[in-house]
Each structure stands twice: as structure tokens, then as C-alpha cells.
Design a protein around this motif. Structure first.
Motif, PDB file in Angstrom:
ATOM      1  N   VAL A  12       2.081  10.115   2.484  1.00 22.59           N
ATOM      2  CA  VAL A  12       1.772   9.956   1.061  1.00 22.59           C
ATOM      3  C   VAL A  12       1.677  11.346   0.441  1.00 22.59           C
ATOM      4  O   VAL A  12       0.804  12.143   0.811  1.00 22.59           O
ATOM      5  N   THR A  13       2.570  11.651  -0.501  1.00 20.43           N
ATOM      6  CA  THR A  13       2.487  12.923  -1.215  1.00 20.43           C
ATOM      7  C   THR A  13       1.502  12.781  -2.372  1.00 20.43           C
ATOM      8  O   THR A  13       1.307  11.692  -2.898  1.00 20.43           O
ATOM      9  N   ILE A  15      -1.730  13.023  -2.225  1.00 23.19           N
ATOM     10  CA  ILE A  15      -2.743  12.095  -1.730  1.00 23.19           C
ATOM     11  C   ILE A  15      -4.108  12.309  -2.375  1.00 23.19           C
ATOM     12  O   ILE A  15      -4.965  11.428  -2.322  1.00 23.19           O
ATOM     13  N   GLY A  20      -2.410   8.601  -5.485  1.00 23.80           N
ATOM     14  CA  GLY A  20      -2.326   8.865  -4.054  1.00 23.80           C
ATOM     15  C   GLY A  20      -3.549   8.414  -3.282  1.00 23.80           C
ATOM     16  O   GLY A  20      -3.431   7.868  -2.170  1.00 23.80           O
ATOM     17  N   GLY A  36      -1.498  12.553   4.906  1.00 27.18           N
ATOM     18  CA  GLY A  36      -1.594  13.068   3.549  1.00 27.18           C
ATOM     19  C   GLY A  36      -0.930  14.419   3.422  1.00 27.18           C
ATOM     20  O   GLY A  36      -1.079  15.282   4.290  1.00 27.18           O
ATOM     21  N   SER A  38      -0.572  17.616   0.723  1.00 25.05           N
ATOM     22  CA  SER A  38      -1.111  18.209  -0.503  1.00 25.05           C
ATOM     23  C   SER A  38      -0.947  19.718  -0.428  1.00 25.05           C
ATOM     24  O   SER A  38      -0.875  20.295   0.661  1.00 25.05           O
ATOM     25  N   HIS A  67       6.018   8.620  -2.501  1.00 24.54           N
ATOM     26  CA  HIS A  67       5.968   9.853  -3.294  1.00 24.54           C
ATOM     27  C   HIS A  67       5.155   9.626  -4.564  1.00 24.54           C
ATOM     28  O   HIS A  67       5.638   9.042  -5.540  1.00 24.54           O
ATOM     29  N   CYS A  68       3.919  10.098  -4.543  1.00 30.74           N
ATOM     30  CA  CYS A  68       3.005   9.957  -5.685  1.00 30.74           C
ATOM     31  C   CYS A  68       2.775  11.276  -6.415  1.00 30.74           C
ATOM     32  O   CYS A  68       2.218  11.271  -7.520  1.00 30.74           O
ATOM     33  N   ALA A  69       3.130  12.383  -5.816  1.00 32.36           N
ATOM     34  CA  ALA A  69       2.832  13.689  -6.401  1.00 32.36           C
ATOM     35  C   ALA A  69       3.607  13.895  -7.698  1.00 32.36           C
ATOM     36  O   ALA A  69       4.792  13.581  -7.789  1.00 32.36           O
TER      37      ALA A  69
END
Length: 253
Positions: A12-13, A15, A20, A36, A38, A67-69
Motif C-alpha cells: 500500500v503506497t 499508507i 492509505g 506499507g 512511505s 496505489h493511494c499516495a
């Protein structure tokens, strides 16, 4: 999912971000092994999407990338090179399944951040991943209300909104992670379409804010599209947390 035979290892980007955190929590609650990524130390893997550093180590042995970043504070500056670097590194790591989170309306609203998101969607589509567009998070609306409430006169954009809980988006992401790459899937919207001035007014009421609220019709093509509701998904409403319940939980009001 489970760490037993067949369990997925998921990166998970972003996070530590608004989305995230609940995504990682949701996936872990379902038994997934979550890594994670970060830029900040303290996560499983520290890396920088902007220059690609740390990505090979983070992606080693990964089955899925969520991809959440995103650099929302700077309107997506650096996001597009970050997606390119992530997908290039994913190619070197055996092409894990990629799920990308975008925003409803990025293809029709000429807003700079949305243009970045749309271009990133194209990269993910070319890679063969899955794209989920969601409406605005409750957390985003709350942040806007908090900023506006610092002024003696509270200005609220006079546009409709369909806020959704980041946790409800995380639930949908968990479903997609358990599936197969599907390109762009159905949009995901909050359970109700409201108006931003009313939501800001709710915030002032529960927090005791005394500022006078003024709805504002902003000029420009982008905000014209917002006024027309191009960022809404009324036919794809979730059954999750409503704005009033979210606000009550966050403020105690």
C-alpha cells in the motif's frame, strides 16, 4: 484472504494518508500481509516514488499494489512521474496486480489536479491494472470546513457534493484486491448528494462556530462543471456512512 496458503502480499503506497490508513487496516483485518510504503521512516519500507528509490525492495515478492499516495496539497505535483516509477518497478518485480484510486469526474472537469489523475489513469490502464474512481471523502469536506471556519466570514463553494467515508472506499478496494485486473470499474459515490454550504453549516453548528456563512459561486470552467455535478455518481451510491454520522463521530456533536 489469510496468511495461510494462497494469501496475498499487498503493498500500500501512501499508507500514512487519509485513504492509505483505512485500506491497510481493512486488508489486515481480512488476513492479508500488508506492506506499507512511505517517504517517512517508520513504515515497513521507506521509498520515494518521485525518484524510484526503495521501490524494488518494497515490491519484491508482492502480489498486489494498492496505489493511494498522492500529493494533494500541491495539486498532484510529482504524482505522474511517481506512477511511472511505480509501474516500471512493478514490471521489474514480475508485474503484480495494481489497483489505482482516482476521482469521479477527472475526465470532464478541467481542474489541474484532475488532469494529473486522468493521465495517471492512462498509465495504469496501459499497465493492465484496475482503476476505481470515488467521490470526495468525508475527510476532505471536513478539512475544507475547518479551514473556512477560521475566518470571521465562512465562505463555502456553492456546489453539490456526494461525500463518502474513506473506510467505505477501503471496503471496495478490498473487494477489488481479491479479484482480477478489470480496467476501470464502476464509480463509487457516497450515500447522499448534498450541498457544500449545508455541510459547512453543519460543521459550524456542531462546533459552535459563530462565523457568518456565505455560499460562493466561483467563476471558471472547472467550477462550472462542479456546479453541474460532473464530480458526482448518483447512480452508484454506497450504503455506507452518511455525512451526519461521520461529523458526529469526528466532533462529538
Amino acid at each position: 484472504m489469510g496468511r495461510r496458503e494462497g494469501m496475498k502480499r499487498i503493498l500500500v503506497t501512501g499508507i500514512t494518508g487519509t485513504l492509505g490508513r483505512p485500506v491497510a487496516g481493512m486488508l489486515r483485518s481480512l488476513g492479508a500481509e500488508v506492506r506499507g510504503l512511505s517517504r517517512r521512516p517508520g513504515q515497513d519500507f521507506q521509498g520515494d516514488l518521485a525518484d524510484g528509490s526503495g521501490l524494488d525492495a518494497a515490491l519484491n515478492g508482492v502480489d498486489v499494489v494498492v496505489h493511494c499516495a498522492s500529493n494533494t496539497r500541491r495539486l498532484g505535483r510529482g504524482d505522474l512521474p511517481g506512477v511511472r516509477n511505480l509501474l516500471t518497478a512493478a514490471g521489474r518485480a514480475g508485474r503484480p496486480y495494481v489497483v489505482f484510486v482516482s476521482i469521479v469526474g477527472v475526465d470532464v472537469i478541467p481542474y489541474p489536479y484532475y488532469r494529473v489523475k486522468l493521465a495517471a489513469e492512462g498509465l495504469v490502464e496501459g499497465y493492465g491494472g484496475t482503476i476505481l474512481r470515488a467521490t470526495q471523502f468525508h475527510e476532505f469536506v471536513l478539512g475544507g470546513a475547518r479551514l473556512a471556519a477560521r475566518l470571521p466570514v465562512v465562505f463555502a463553494p456553492d456546489v453539490p457534493v456526494q461525500p463518502i467515508s474513506a473506510r467505505d472506499v477501503a471496503v471496495r478496494i478490498a473487494e477489488l484486491v481479491d479479484g482480477q485486473p478489470a480496467g476501470r470499474v464502476a464509480d463509487l459515490g457516497g450515500p447522499e448528494v448534498l450541498r457544500a454550504p449545508d455541510l459547512f453549516r453543519d460543521y459550524l453548528r456542531v462546533t459552535g462556530g459563530g462565523g457568518r456563512l456565505v455560499p460562493v459561486r466561483l467563476p471558471g470552467t472547472a467550477f462550472g462543471a462542479f456546479r453541474r455535478g460532473a464530480h458526482l455518481a448518483p447512480s452508484h451510491r454506497s450504503v455506507g456512512e452518511r455525512w451526519a454520522d461521520f461529523l458526529r463521530a469526528r466532533t462529538g456533536g
